[in-house]
Write a protein that holds these residues in place. Structure first.
Motif: not given
Length: 346
Positions: A226-230, A232-241, A259-268
Motif C-alpha cells: 500500500l505504501a509503495n503504491a501510494i 508511486d502515485g498508483d491510485r488504482r492499486k492503492a485503492l484496490s489494496v 502504512v505510516t511506519k512503512c513510509i517512515c522506514d522508507m524515508m530513513t
C-alpha cells in the motif's frame, strides 16, 4: 562461534557453557531446543526432571540459577539449564556473580545455555570485540545468531524442504522471502504448509504458483504494498489494496499506522541511500532484516527523501482527520488521491 560451528558441536556433544546472542530469535529458539534434547534426551517425563529454565526479567534470579547448575541429575547423566537474561542490564556485581557461577559448573554433568535477547549482549565488532565479549568469552562459548542473509535463507528453505524430498524454484524462493520479509518464524510456518500441501498432492517441485495459492500475505507485506503504491502515485492499486482492508473490517487507524511506519522506514532508507549506503549498511544501521532493506532500497530508488517526508506529513494529516472526524476510510482514500504520481525515467 558461528551457527555452523555450533551445529558441529551439537553432533559431537555439548560441554560446559554457551551464550547465544544476536537478533535472530527463531534460531535461538530452534538451537536451544536442540541443545536441550541433546543434553537430557527426548523422553518428556525424564527430561523434565533434569531441565531448568530461568528467566531474568525483573530480577537477575542468580540464586535460582546457582541452585539449578549445582543440582543433581535425576535418572540421567546430565542436567540442562537455560538462563534467559539481558546481560547489559546486569550490574557490575551481578555480572561478577554470574561469571563465578559459570566458573563453578562441572562441564561433564551440566550444560548451561545463556540466551540474550536482541540488544541484550554487546559483542562489539569482529575487529574490536567489546569488554563484555572478552569477559564472557573467557568462561563460555559465544554463539553469534544474527539474522540470516537472503542467500542463506534460500539455502535454509531448500534444506528444510529437502527433508521431505521436495525442491523449490528460485522464483518461488524469492516470492516467499518477499511475503515473509525475511522473518524466519513466518517462513518456517509457510514451509510447513507448503510441504504438507505438496506431499498431499504429489508435487515434487514448488514453484511461484504454489506460493501464491498456499502462502499467506502478511500485514507487513500489505502495508508495504500500500505504501509503495501510494508513493508511486498508483491510485488504482492503492485503492484496490485499501478496499481489501476495508472488506476485512480492519481499523482504518491501524491500517494508516502500518502504512505510516512503512513510509517512515522508507524515508530513513532513502536518506541512507543518498549517503551511498548499500543494503548491508542499511540493515545494520536500522536493525532491519537485510532482505527487507533490499526491498526498501528498490522501492525508494528515484524518490528523494523530501518526497517521502512530504508523504509522511500527509499521513500525519490523515491521522488527525481519522481521530477527530467520522471520515474513517474516506480519510485514507483522500490521502491516496492527494499524492502525485512519481515521474519515471523513460
Amino acid at each position: 562461534m558461528t551457527q555452523a560451528e555450533f551445529r558441529k558441536e551439537l553432533k559431537s556433544g555439548l560441554y560446559g557453557t554457551y551464550l547465544f546472542y544476536g537478533d535472530e530469535e527463531y534460531l535461538k529458539k530452534f538451537y536451544a531446543g536442540r541443545a536441550e534434547k541433546h543434553t537430557v534426551g527426548d523422553d518428556p517425563d525424564l527430561a523434565s526432571w533434569n531441565t531448568h529454565i530461568i528467566n531474568a526479567e525483573n530480577d537477575a534470579n542468580l540464586g535460582e540459577l546457582e541452585a539449578a547448575v549445582l543440582s543433581v541429575s535425576m535418572m540421567g547423566d546430565r542436567i540442562f539449564v537455560r538462563y534467559n537474561a539481558d546481560l547489559t542490564s546486569l550490574s557490575t556485581e551481578e555480572t561478577k556473580i554470574l561469571i563465578d557461577i559459570i566458573e563453578s559448573i562441572d562441564p561433564d554433568r551440566t550444560v548451561l545455555l545463556i540466551v540474550a535477547p536482541p540488544g541484550g549482549f554487546d559483542a562489539g565488532s569482529a575487529k574490536r570485540p567489546s569488554k563484555m565479549y572478552k569477559q564472557y568469552e573467557a568462561v563460555a562459548k559465544l554463539v553469534d545468531l544474527t539474522a540470516e542473509t537472503p542467500a542463506e535463507l534460500k539455502k535454509w528453505m531448500a534444506r528444510r524442504l529437502s527433508q521431505d524430498s521436495l525442491a523449490i524454484t528460485p522464483d518461488a524462493q524469492e516470492l516467499l522471502l518477499s511475503r515473509a520479509t525475511g522473518n524466519m518464524f513466518i517462513l518456517s510456518g509457510e514451509l510447513e504448509k507448503l510441504a504438507a500441501y505438496s506431499l498431499a498432492n504429489g508435487i515434487s517441485s514448488i514453484d511461484s504458483s504454489h506460493i501464491m495459492e498456499i502462502s499467506s500475505v502478511t500485514a507487513e507485506e500489505d502495508a508495504f504494498a500500500l505504501a509503495n503504491a501510494i508513493l508511486d502515485g498508483d491510485r488504482r492499486k492503492a485503492l484496490s489494496v485499501l478496499h481489501i482492508h476495508k472488506m476485512h473490517r480492519e481499523s482504518a487507524v491501524g491500517v494508516l499506522a502500518s502504512v505510516t511506519k512503512c513510509i517512515c522506514d522508507m524515508m530513513t532508507v532513502a536518506y541512507l541511500a543518498e549517503e551511498g549506503a548499500d543494503k548491508q549498511t542499511v540493515a545494520a544501521k536500522t536493525k532491519m532484516h537485510e532482505y527487507r532493506a533490499g526491498l526498501y532500497l528498490k522501492a525508494v530508488a528515484g524518490s528523494p527523501p523530501e518526497r517521502l517526508l512530504a508523504a509522511a506529513k500527509r499521513c500525519r494529516e490523515a491521522d488527525i482527520k481519522l481521530k477527530s472526524t467520522q471520515l474513517d476510510y474516506i480519510a485514507l482514500e483522500r490521502l491516496i488521491c492527494t499524492i502525485p504520481a512519481k515521474k519515471r525515467m523513460r
